[in-house]
Design a protein around this motif. Structure first.
Motif, short mmCIF file in Angstrom:
data_model
loop_
_atom_site.label_atom_id
_atom_site.label_comp_id
_atom_site.label_asym_id
_atom_site.label_seq_id
_atom_site.Cartn_x
_atom_site.Cartn_y
_atom_site.Cartn_z
N ALA A 33 -18.92 -1.96 4.77
CA ALA A 33 -17.95 -1.79 3.70
C ALA A 33 -18.65 -1.13 2.52
O ALA A 33 -19.86 -1.32 2.30
N LYS A 34 -17.90 -0.35 1.76
CA LYS A 34 -18.48 0.40 0.64
C LYS A 34 -19.22 -0.53 -0.32
O LYS A 34 -20.34 -0.22 -0.78
N SER A 82 -2.76 4.30 -2.75
CA SER A 82 -3.41 2.99 -2.93
C SER A 82 -3.40 2.23 -1.61
O SER A 82 -2.39 1.59 -1.27
N ASP A 83 -4.48 2.32 -0.89
CA ASP A 83 -4.59 1.64 0.40
C ASP A 83 -5.30 0.31 0.19
O ASP A 83 -6.53 0.24 0.22
N SER A 85 0.82 -1.21 0.00
CA SER A 85 0.00 0.00 0.00
C SER A 85 0.85 1.26 0.00
O SER A 85 2.04 1.25 0.33
N GLU A 124 -12.45 -5.54 1.08
CA GLU A 124 -12.16 -4.39 1.93
C GLU A 124 -11.97 -4.83 3.38
O GLU A 124 -12.56 -5.82 3.83
N ARG A 169 -3.23 4.56 8.41
CA ARG A 169 -2.98 3.53 7.40
C ARG A 169 -1.75 2.70 7.76
O ARG A 169 -1.78 1.47 7.70
N GLN A 221 -7.47 -1.00 3.35
CA GLN A 221 -8.79 -0.40 3.52
C GLN A 221 -9.72 -0.71 2.35
O GLN A 221 -10.90 -1.02 2.52
N ASN A 222 -9.18 -0.62 1.12
CA ASN A 222 -10.01 -0.71 -0.07
C ASN A 222 -10.06 -2.09 -0.71
O ASN A 222 -10.82 -2.31 -1.64
N TYR A 268 -17.07 -7.71 -5.20
CA TYR A 268 -15.76 -7.34 -5.77
C TYR A 268 -15.54 -8.24 -6.98
O TYR A 268 -14.73 -9.16 -6.95
#
Length: 688
Positions: A594-595, A100-101, A96, A201, A306, A104-105, A675
């Motif tokens: 989560a998103k 660009s994490d 990361s 995520e 992070r 988290q993502n 995803y």
């Protein structure tokens, strides 16, 4: 089940020696069985069916051990590996950046060309297991004390070197089982190029955070996919497990295949007392204090949040796991069962063994108590990755100058390639975290041992912990892999010529560290090894082959059933469904959706089984283990235990201990809806 990471008071010496002991005679569904000792007749008597040798051989050949302390499995002919998200979080953290994490993502390569190599990772598959007990016992002969340990380790290093000359593709490991009652040679096919392919995520994988950890119900997509490569191409793995994205059935048989890290079910009362009175309280105090400091240091700084997330995750998990062990040892009913088991063995073995091994172990434990605090603080890297590099570089340079059979076990030819890889692979470090770790270790060492202690004087001199930590981190260049490689390649000449402050500190502490190791081997490891070998013989005589060895982070198989439990008058269900995530979400951490969950609520199958429990007997290290049905297909990935399973380090309770797994049905939803990874979906179906 997230791995317990070595931090400050390491417990390493006493724990490692005890971990090679033996478990009590197994009750129904108890046991982490070796593949060459699976209790087929027992399983068939209990369940009316048991795996045949073909089933066991195929499963063994598809099971994977990961260098980070986790388990996994091949699930396609092209090296695709199923494991847990928390087993790849270190890789995601290392890859990361501020832009660009991947923690988290999440990470979704999309195709094989974009799969990213995980620094320091290695995948290993057992190819054979053979008994070398008599060979090693002959080498030890009548030796005692440090001589016994050296004779044993020398012969082990010779066997490992001779049986695996191709160190690029193979690795040999002699494993101590039943406290020295048995020694087995495990041969591995290894893959040193391991890449991340897919991970959800963080808020999906660890939904519920620390409050839900080691609890159930759970709503966590703790799954991920890696891929093994060879020669720059996906590895060919024709023997693999079949992916089966279905819901588990209540009461069906399940098998968990993986590498449980360590258990101490064969500990004597004296050893358990040491854990309860000395080792665990000390470790918990330091874990708790550092966790608080870390949370404060991370604050609301996005970069530190992070950079510190993986470390915080490890500390919180370690604290909860060890606190559970402490509670188990202080539970009067549980302790009484352990004492009764020991008394039963004493009665059954009376007059059948030489001497009093229990008394020998108690004497060794008492001797170790005298210097355990010093060893725990001085023989440590202080939680610092950079100082860990320095200590390994110094020690490796010294050991590589010796004949292979005279080296410390960690630096023999069979183990050196992985050590080298983990030292030289590029991994980011963070100055603020490094300095905080060293500052805490140095201050705690002074606090615990006192300012006037000679080891503290030698360590700190006239410096303060704060000033020394700042000087060490600001002055070192070990964060640069090229610097580490130059020191590795240059050997002791380069080490002695280095002016790096961390290298100089490691050099100054090496003699004392070796002296503490020698003292431990002399007063604890050697007498305990001899005593446990006698107890192993007594246990076999008393209970026959209804035994399994304590966990040693080597391949094991456990059997169980999909089953809930009853607690406080309430029946705990076997499973959760994905729709329950939305009911549990509060909008505040750690229950933030989560998103992908928030955006795809209308598309997801809310009735799909998310997480489920079974009676399988597992421990830390089993994380990522495939959960198999009778047909040998994968229906889940084990990632945790319930709170009662934390006592599983010392004993198994079939009424309460449960394994928690994420279902393949849920992971399939992740791959198709949340995803999307169509290439992986096709690969898991067996299509190119």
């Amino acid at each position: 089940m997230p791995k317990i990471r070595p931090l400050f008071f390491t417990l390493s010496a006493a724990t490692i020696a005890a971990a090679a002991a033996f478990a009590p005679a197994a009750s129904a569904e108890e046991g982490m069985w070796t593949f060459d000792g699976f209790p087929t007749a027992k399983v068939k008597a209990e369940h009316g069916w048991a795996p045949d040798q073909k089933w066991l051989d195929r499963t063994r050949a598809a099971a994977v051990r990961l260098a980070g302390g986790c388990s996994a499995s091949f699930v396609s002919p092209d090296g695709l590996i199923l494991t847990n998200h928390h087993c790849v979080i270190g890789c995601l953290q290392d890859l990361s950046s501020a832009d660009s994490d991947f923690v988290q993502n999440g990470f979704n390569a999309g195709d094989r060309l974009r799969e990213k190599q995980c620094p320091g990772q290695q995948a290993e598959v057992v190819t054979s297991i053979s008994d070398v007990t008599m060979d090693i016992k002959k080498a030890m002969g009548d030796a005692k004390g440090e001589a016994l340990v050296k004779a044993r380790d020398a012969r082990i290093s010779e066997i490992e070197a001779s049986e695996c000359p191709d160190r690029d593709k193979t690795r040999c490991q002699v494993v101590t089982l039943f406290g020295g009652g048995q020694y087995k040679l495990y041969q591995y096919r290894k893959y040193s190029d391991v890449r991340i392919a897919w991970a959800p995520e963080f808020n999906a994988a660890f939904f519920g955070g620390d409050p839900d950890n080691f609890n159930f119900p759970r709503y966590a997509m703790d799954g991920a996919f890696l891929r093994a490569y060879e020669g720059g191409k996906p590895a060919s793995t024709p023997v693999h497990l079949k992916w089966n994205p279905r819901a588990p059935v209540d009461g069906e048989m399940t098998f968990v295949v993986g590498n449980p890290g360590s258990t101490q079910r064969g500990m004597t009362a004296a050893q358990r007392a040491f854990q309860r009175e000395v080792a665990l309280p000390d470790r918990l105090i330091q874990l708790s204090e550092f966790r608080g400091r870390l949370i404060e240091a991370m604050g609301t700084d996005p970069a530190r949040l992070r950079e510190g997330k993986d470390t915080l995750f490890g500390y919180e998990n370690s604290f909860k796991a060890l606190y559970g062990r402490m509670q188990a040892l202080n539970n009067a009913s549980f302790a009484a069962k352990l004492d009764a088991s020991e008394a039963d063995l004493k009665a059954k073995s009376a007059g059948k063994i030489d001497g009093d091994p229990w008394a020998d172990i108690e004497q060794a434990v008492n001797a170790y108590r005298d210097f355990a605090k010093v060893e725990g603080q001085i023989d440590s890297s202080g939680g610092s990755a950079l100082y860990g590099y320095a200590r390994t570089l110094v020690r490796a340079a010294a050991e590589r100058e010796k004949p292979n059979n005279e080296r410390l076990p960690q630096y023999t030819e069979s183990r050196l390639p992985l050590t080298e890889k983990r030292v030289l692979d590029p991994v980011p470090t963070y100055a603020w975290l490094e300095e905080m770790s060293l500052r805490f270790w140095l201050s705690k060492t002074r606090e615990k041992l006192t300012t006037d202690h000679p080891d503290v004087q030698a360590l700190l001199g006239k410096e303060s912990p704060e000033g020394m930590a700042q000087r060490l981190v600001s002055g070192t260049k070990l964060a640069d892999p090229a610097v580490r490689k130059a020191l590795w390649d240059g050997g002791m000449e380069a080490i002695k010529a280095s002016d790096d402050p961390l290298i100089q500190l490691a050099l100054s502490q090496d003699a004392r560290s070796r002296a503490l190791r020698k003292q431990f081997e002399e007063v604890y490891e050697a007498p305990v090894t001899a005593a446990q070998a006698k107890l192993a013989d007594a246990r076999f005589a008393a209970y026959g082959d209804a035994n399994y060895p304590d966990a040693t982070f080597t391949l094991r198989i456990s059997y169980g059933t999909v089953k809930g439990w009853r607690e406080n008058g309430i029946d705990i269900p076997t499973r959760t469904v994905m729709g329950g995530t939305y009911d549990r979400a509060t909008g505040a951490e750690p229950y933030v959706l989560a998103k992908a969950f928030a955006e795809n609520e209308a598309k997801i199958n809310k009735n799909a089984t998310y997480d489920f429990v079974s009676t399988n007997d597992i421990i830390g290290g089993n994380s990522g283990s495939p959960v198999l049905d009778k047909e040998g297909t994968v229906i889940g990935a084990a990632f945790d235990g319930n709170i009662h399973s934390l006592g599983g380090n010392y004993g198994y309770d079939g009424e309460l201990n449960r394994t928690v797994s994420v279902s393949t049905e849920a992971i399939q939803q992740g791959l198709e809806v949340l995803y999307p990874a169509p290439a992986l979906v096709q690969e898991l179906k067996g299509k190119k």
